[in-house]
Design a protein around this motif. Structure first.
Motif, PDB file in Angstrom:
ATOM      1  N   VAL A  14       8.966  36.837  -7.067  1.00  0.00           N
ATOM      2  CA  VAL A  14       9.614  37.844  -6.227  1.00  0.00           C
ATOM      3  C   VAL A  14       8.653  38.305  -5.132  1.00  0.00           C
ATOM      4  CG1 VAL A  14      10.684  40.129  -6.121  1.00  0.00           C
ATOM      5  CG2 VAL A  14      11.078  38.659  -8.103  1.00  0.00           C
ATOM      6  N   PHE A  15       9.156  38.345  -3.903  1.00  0.00           N
ATOM      7  CA  PHE A  15       8.435  38.957  -2.788  1.00  0.00           C
ATOM      8  C   PHE A  15       9.152  40.265  -2.457  1.00  0.00           C
ATOM      9  CE2 PHE A  15       8.408  39.830   1.797  1.00  0.00           C
ATOM     10  CZ  PHE A  15       7.042  39.967   2.011  1.00  0.00           C
ATOM     11  N   TYR A  16       8.389  41.348  -2.425  1.00  0.00           N
ATOM     12  CA  TYR A  16       8.961  42.649  -2.071  1.00  0.00           C
ATOM     13  C   TYR A  16       8.113  43.267  -0.967  1.00  0.00           C
ATOM     14  CZ  TYR A  16      10.146  47.587  -2.169  1.00  0.00           C
ATOM     15  OH  TYR A  16      10.501  48.849  -1.790  1.00  0.00           O
ATOM     16  N   TYR A  17       8.794  43.870   0.009  1.00  0.00           N
ATOM     17  CA  TYR A  17       8.052  44.529   1.089  1.00  0.00           C
ATOM     18  C   TYR A  17       8.822  45.756   1.557  1.00  0.00           C
ATOM     19  CZ  TYR A  17       5.362  45.152   5.390  1.00  0.00           C
ATOM     20  OH  TYR A  17       4.557  45.663   6.380  1.00  0.00           O
ATOM     21  N   LYS A  18       8.115  46.877   1.610  1.00  0.00           N
ATOM     22  CA  LYS A  18       8.675  48.103   2.163  1.00  0.00           C
ATOM     23  C   LYS A  18       8.002  48.343   3.514  1.00  0.00           C
ATOM     24  CE  LYS A  18       9.730  52.928   1.085  1.00  0.00           C
ATOM     25  NZ  LYS A  18      11.196  52.737   1.233  1.00  0.00           N
ATOM     26  N   PHE A  19       8.793  48.462   4.553  1.00  0.00           N
ATOM     27  CA  PHE A  19       8.251  48.580   5.898  1.00  0.00           C
ATOM     28  C   PHE A  19       7.661  49.975   6.115  1.00  0.00           C
ATOM     29  CE2 PHE A  19      11.372  45.235   6.060  1.00  0.00           C
ATOM     30  CZ  PHE A  19      10.735  44.261   6.805  1.00  0.00           C
ATOM     31  N   PRO A  20       6.465  50.047   6.710  1.00  0.00           N
ATOM     32  CA  PRO A  20       5.845  51.355   6.982  1.00  0.00           C
ATOM     33  C   PRO A  20       6.755  52.248   7.817  1.00  0.00           C
ATOM     34  CG  PRO A  20       4.292  49.564   7.378  1.00  0.00           C
ATOM     35  CD  PRO A  20       5.626  48.923   7.156  1.00  0.00           C
ATOM     36  N   ARG A  21       7.420  51.604   8.797  1.00  0.00           N
ATOM     37  CA  ARG A  21       8.427  52.291   9.604  1.00  0.00           C
ATOM     38  C   ARG A  21       9.676  51.421   9.625  1.00  0.00           C
ATOM     39  NH1 ARG A  21       3.966  53.554  13.562  1.00  0.00           N
ATOM     40  NH2 ARG A  21       4.411  51.484  14.342  1.00  0.00           N
ATOM     41  N   PRO A  22      10.826  51.956   9.291  1.00  0.00           N
ATOM     42  CA  PRO A  22      12.051  51.158   9.295  1.00  0.00           C
ATOM     43  C   PRO A  22      12.284  50.489  10.651  1.00  0.00           C
ATOM     44  CG  PRO A  22      12.445  53.244   8.218  1.00  0.00           C
ATOM     45  CD  PRO A  22      11.069  53.335   8.822  1.00  0.00           C
ATOM     46  N   LEU A  23      12.751  49.254  10.607  1.00  0.00           N
ATOM     47  CA  LEU A  23      12.963  48.472  11.820  1.00  0.00           C
ATOM     48  C   LEU A  23      14.403  48.612  12.298  1.00  0.00           C
ATOM     49  CD1 LEU A  23      11.092  45.142  10.967  1.00  0.00           C
ATOM     50  CD2 LEU A  23      10.226  47.131  12.201  1.00  0.00           C
ATOM     51  N   ASP A  24      14.537  49.015  13.552  1.00  0.00           N
ATOM     52  CA  ASP A  24      15.863  49.202  14.140  1.00  0.00           C
ATOM     53  C   ASP A  24      15.976  48.313  15.376  1.00  0.00           C
ATOM     54  OD1 ASP A  24      18.353  50.094  14.817  1.00  0.00           O
ATOM     55  OD2 ASP A  24      17.726  52.076  15.494  1.00  0.00           O
ATOM     56  N   ARG A  25      16.223  47.020  15.121  1.00  0.00           N
ATOM     57  CA  ARG A  25      16.347  46.040  16.205  1.00  0.00           C
ATOM     58  C   ARG A  25      17.746  45.428  16.202  1.00  0.00           C
ATOM     59  NH1 ARG A  25      11.115  43.840  14.398  1.00  0.00           N
ATOM     60  NH2 ARG A  25       9.476  44.476  15.837  1.00  0.00           N
ATOM     61  N   TYR A  26      18.183  44.963  17.370  1.00  0.00           N
ATOM     62  CA  TYR A  26      19.459  44.254  17.435  1.00  0.00           C
ATOM     63  C   TYR A  26      19.357  42.913  16.705  1.00  0.00           C
ATOM     64  CZ  TYR A  26      23.233  41.345  19.199  1.00  0.00           C
ATOM     65  OH  TYR A  26      24.299  40.486  19.280  1.00  0.00           O
ATOM     66  N   LYS A  27      18.208  42.252  16.833  1.00  0.00           N
ATOM     67  CA  LYS A  27      18.052  40.915  16.240  1.00  0.00           C
ATOM     68  C   LYS A  27      16.654  40.786  15.654  1.00  0.00           C
ATOM     69  CE  LYS A  27      18.970  36.055  17.455  1.00  0.00           C
ATOM     70  NZ  LYS A  27      19.457  35.178  18.554  1.00  0.00           N
ATOM     71  N   THR A  28      16.580  40.381  14.390  1.00  0.00           N
ATOM     72  CA  THR A  28      15.303  40.255  13.689  1.00  0.00           C
ATOM     73  C   THR A  28      15.267  38.934  12.939  1.00  0.00           C
ATOM     74  OG1 THR A  28      15.189  42.659  13.363  1.00  0.00           O
ATOM     75  CG2 THR A  28      13.761  41.291  11.990  1.00  0.00           C
ATOM     76  N   ARG A  29      14.197  38.184  13.119  1.00  0.00           N
ATOM     77  CA  ARG A  29      13.998  36.935  12.373  1.00  0.00           C
ATOM     78  C   ARG A  29      12.935  37.167  11.317  1.00  0.00           C
ATOM     79  NH1 ARG A  29      10.657  32.273  12.611  1.00  0.00           N
ATOM     80  NH2 ARG A  29      11.727  30.381  11.945  1.00  0.00           N
ATOM     81  N   ILE A  30      13.252  36.770  10.066  1.00  0.00           N
ATOM     82  CA  ILE A  30      12.330  36.936   8.949  1.00  0.00           C
ATOM     83  C   ILE A  30      12.174  35.593   8.240  1.00  0.00           C
ATOM     84  CG2 ILE A  30      11.845  38.180   6.805  1.00  0.00           C
ATOM     85  CD1 ILE A  30      13.810  40.314   7.707  1.00  0.00           C
ATOM     86  N   SER A  31      10.939  35.211   7.953  1.00  0.00           N
ATOM     87  CA  SER A  31      10.684  33.974   7.212  1.00  0.00           C
ATOM     88  C   SER A  31       9.665  34.220   6.115  1.00  0.00           C
ATOM     89  CB  SER A  31      10.150  32.875   8.141  1.00  0.00           C
ATOM     90  OG  SER A  31      11.143  32.411   9.018  1.00  0.00           O
ATOM     91  N   LEU A  32       9.840  33.509   5.009  1.00  0.00           N
ATOM     92  CA  LEU A  32       8.886  33.540   3.910  1.00  0.00           C
ATOM     93  C   LEU A  32       8.533  32.106   3.548  1.00  0.00           C
ATOM     94  CD1 LEU A  32       7.532  35.570   1.853  1.00  0.00           C
ATOM     95  CD2 LEU A  32       9.287  34.791   0.245  1.00  0.00           C
ATOM     96  N   LYS A  33       7.223  31.841   3.443  1.00  0.00           N
ATOM     97  CA  LYS A  33       6.741  30.513   3.068  1.00  0.00           C
ATOM     98  C   LYS A  33       5.995  30.593   1.739  1.00  0.00           C
ATOM     99  CE  LYS A  33       6.029  28.253   7.575  1.00  0.00           C
ATOM    100  NZ  LYS A  33       6.655  26.945   7.311  1.00  0.00           N
ATOM    101  N   ILE A  34       6.357  29.711   0.817  1.00  0.00           N
ATOM    102  CA  ILE A  34       5.606  29.516  -0.419  1.00  0.00           C
ATOM    103  C   ILE A  34       5.101  28.080  -0.364  1.00  0.00           C
ATOM    104  CG2 ILE A  34       5.639  29.588  -2.932  1.00  0.00           C
ATOM    105  CD1 ILE A  34       6.324  32.271  -1.722  1.00  0.00           C
ATOM    106  N   GLY A  35       3.832  27.906  -0.015  1.00  0.00           N
ATOM    107  CA  GLY A  35       3.341  26.557   0.260  1.00  0.00           C
ATOM    108  C   GLY A  35       4.039  26.017   1.499  1.00  0.00           C
ATOM    109  N   LYS A  36       4.678  24.858   1.368  1.00  0.00           N
ATOM    110  CA  LYS A  36       5.422  24.270   2.488  1.00  0.00           C
ATOM    111  C   LYS A  36       6.898  24.675   2.481  1.00  0.00           C
ATOM    112  CE  LYS A  36       2.599  20.091   3.073  1.00  0.00           C
ATOM    113  NZ  LYS A  36       2.617  18.606   3.076  1.00  0.00           N
ATOM    114  N   LYS A  37       7.318  25.340   1.423  1.00  0.00           N
ATOM    115  CA  LYS A  37       8.728  25.705   1.307  1.00  0.00           C
ATOM    116  C   LYS A  37       9.014  26.984   2.094  1.00  0.00           C
ATOM    117  CE  LYS A  37       9.509  23.521  -3.187  1.00  0.00           C
ATOM    118  NZ  LYS A  37      10.061  23.716  -4.562  1.00  0.00           N
ATOM    119  N   THR A  38      10.133  26.966   2.818  1.00  0.00           N
ATOM    120  CA  THR A  38      10.450  28.079   3.714  1.00  0.00           C
ATOM    121  C   THR A  38      11.887  28.543   3.524  1.00  0.00           C
ATOM    122  OG1 THR A  38       8.959  27.117   5.377  1.00  0.00           O
ATOM    123  CG2 THR A  38      10.474  28.828   6.128  1.00  0.00           C
ATOM    124  N   THR A  39      12.065  29.868   3.550  1.00  0.00           N
ATOM    125  CA  THR A  39      13.405  30.461   3.632  1.00  0.00           C
ATOM    126  C   THR A  39      13.407  31.423   4.811  1.00  0.00           C
ATOM    127  OG1 THR A  39      15.106  31.723   2.454  1.00  0.00           O
ATOM    128  CG2 THR A  39      12.829  32.295   1.969  1.00  0.00           C
TER     129      THR A  39
END
Length: 320
Positions: A283-308
């Motif tokens: 499990v990866f968990y992250y709480k943002f220091p300041r909430p993000l209020d954007r129209y468009k946000t890209r998020i990626s997580l890599k475990i080794g070469k595997k990406t989501t």
């Protein structure tokens, strides 16, 4: 020894993933962010051949997913978005020269009304001699921002016009700008599409959802080896109730199947690069220091070469 080799081959096949690469414009330097020169395109194609990749029709990947079958690691499907004239005059001859299959996703309004930079439907029907032609919306809108009436109208107009000119109903749909949410996904599925394609970047495996297929854009600056190195990470994303109501991102949880992983690489719009982060018990968990209020946000997580990856787009009609 033969038994060991057989096991290795089976193991490699089980872990196999493929890639769907998307191109837009060809030899059109006016649009650097979406252009590829035919010189570099040939380098891509030569690399595929020299390194044992097999370029297959998109339909082969979709059919395997429909049947619950695995996908060979070195399969590649090539797709083209929008239907620019630069594909017809400069890109298509290269595809034909290499005899590579492809799928063209058509911006229907632009082609039916003969907008200046786009192929018309007479030209698109010629493309059918070399590859497949599928659907990319009617008016190419930012669909997440449409209310239900306008979203339905775009699909109604687009599918009907596509069928009028092409003589068949499209099976696959690629989201304009790669933007979608659950509302858009559900609406697309209601029109009977067999596969839906995003533009999140990443790989495709037998575990992929055919209604949420990753595609990686390729252009002049893309490092092809890096794009090919991506593997598929089977992951479950969870967002807080606060985000669901406000669409302001305060925290995120991503569950994946590697229980032994202790580190991951995390990327979110606004960062220069991936940063290393801890993970525990898959499990990866992250709480943002300041909430993000954007129209468009890209998020990626890599475990080794595997990406989501997810691209989150705010629905301006449903923000409290």
């Amino acid at each position: 020894m033969r038994y060991i080799l057989a096991l290795l081959l089976i193991f490699n096949f089980i872990l196999a993933d493929a890639h769907i690469f998307v191109y837009h414009r060809f030899d059109d330097p006016r649009h650097k962010s979406s252009n590829i020169s035919t010189k570099i395109l040939r380098k891509h194609f030569d690399y595929f051949i020299l390194n044992g990749y097999t370029v297959v029709p998109l339909s082969k990947i979709v059919e395997r997913l429909k049947n619950g079958e695995e996908i060979p690691k070195k399969w590649i499907a090539l797709v083209i978005d929008d239907g620019y004239k630069s594909f017809y005059y400069r890109g298509l001859p290269v595809f034909a020269e290499y005899n590579f299959p492809f799928t063209l996703f058509v911006y229907v309004e632009a082609s039916s009304k003969r907008y200046g930079d786009y192929m018309n439907f007479d030209q698109i029907k010629e493309v059918l001699k070399f590859g497949d032609v599928q659907y990319h919306s009617y008016a190419h809108p930012h669909m997440v921002g449409l209310n239900d009436e306008k979203l339905t109208q775009d699909f109604n107009d687009g599918v009907a016009t596509f069928e009028k000119y092409m003589g068949y109903k499209p099976k696959y749909f690629a989201y304009p700008y790669g933007e979608y949410d659950q509302k858009v996904l559900d609406k697309a599925k209601s029109f009977g599409f067999e596969a839906l394609l995003n533009q999140n970047s990443g790989a495709v495996s037998g575990k992929s959802d055919r209604f949420d297929l990753y595609r990686t854009p390729l252009k002049d600056e893309t490092e092809l080896k890096v794009a090919l190195a991506d593997e598929y990470l089977d992951a479950e994303w969870t967002f807080s109730e606060f985000y669901k109501k406000s669409q302001i991102l305060d925290e995120i949880s991503i569950k994946f199947d590697d229980l032994n992983a202790t580190k991951a690489k995390f990327f979110i719009t606004g960062q220069r690069d991936y940063v290393k982060m801890p993970v525990k018990n898959g499990v990866f968990y992250y709480k943002f220091p300041r909430p993000l209020d954007r129209y468009k946000t890209r998020i990626s997580l890599k475990i080794g070469k595997k990406t989501t990856t997810k691209i989150l787009v705010k629905d301006i009609n449903n923000v409290e």
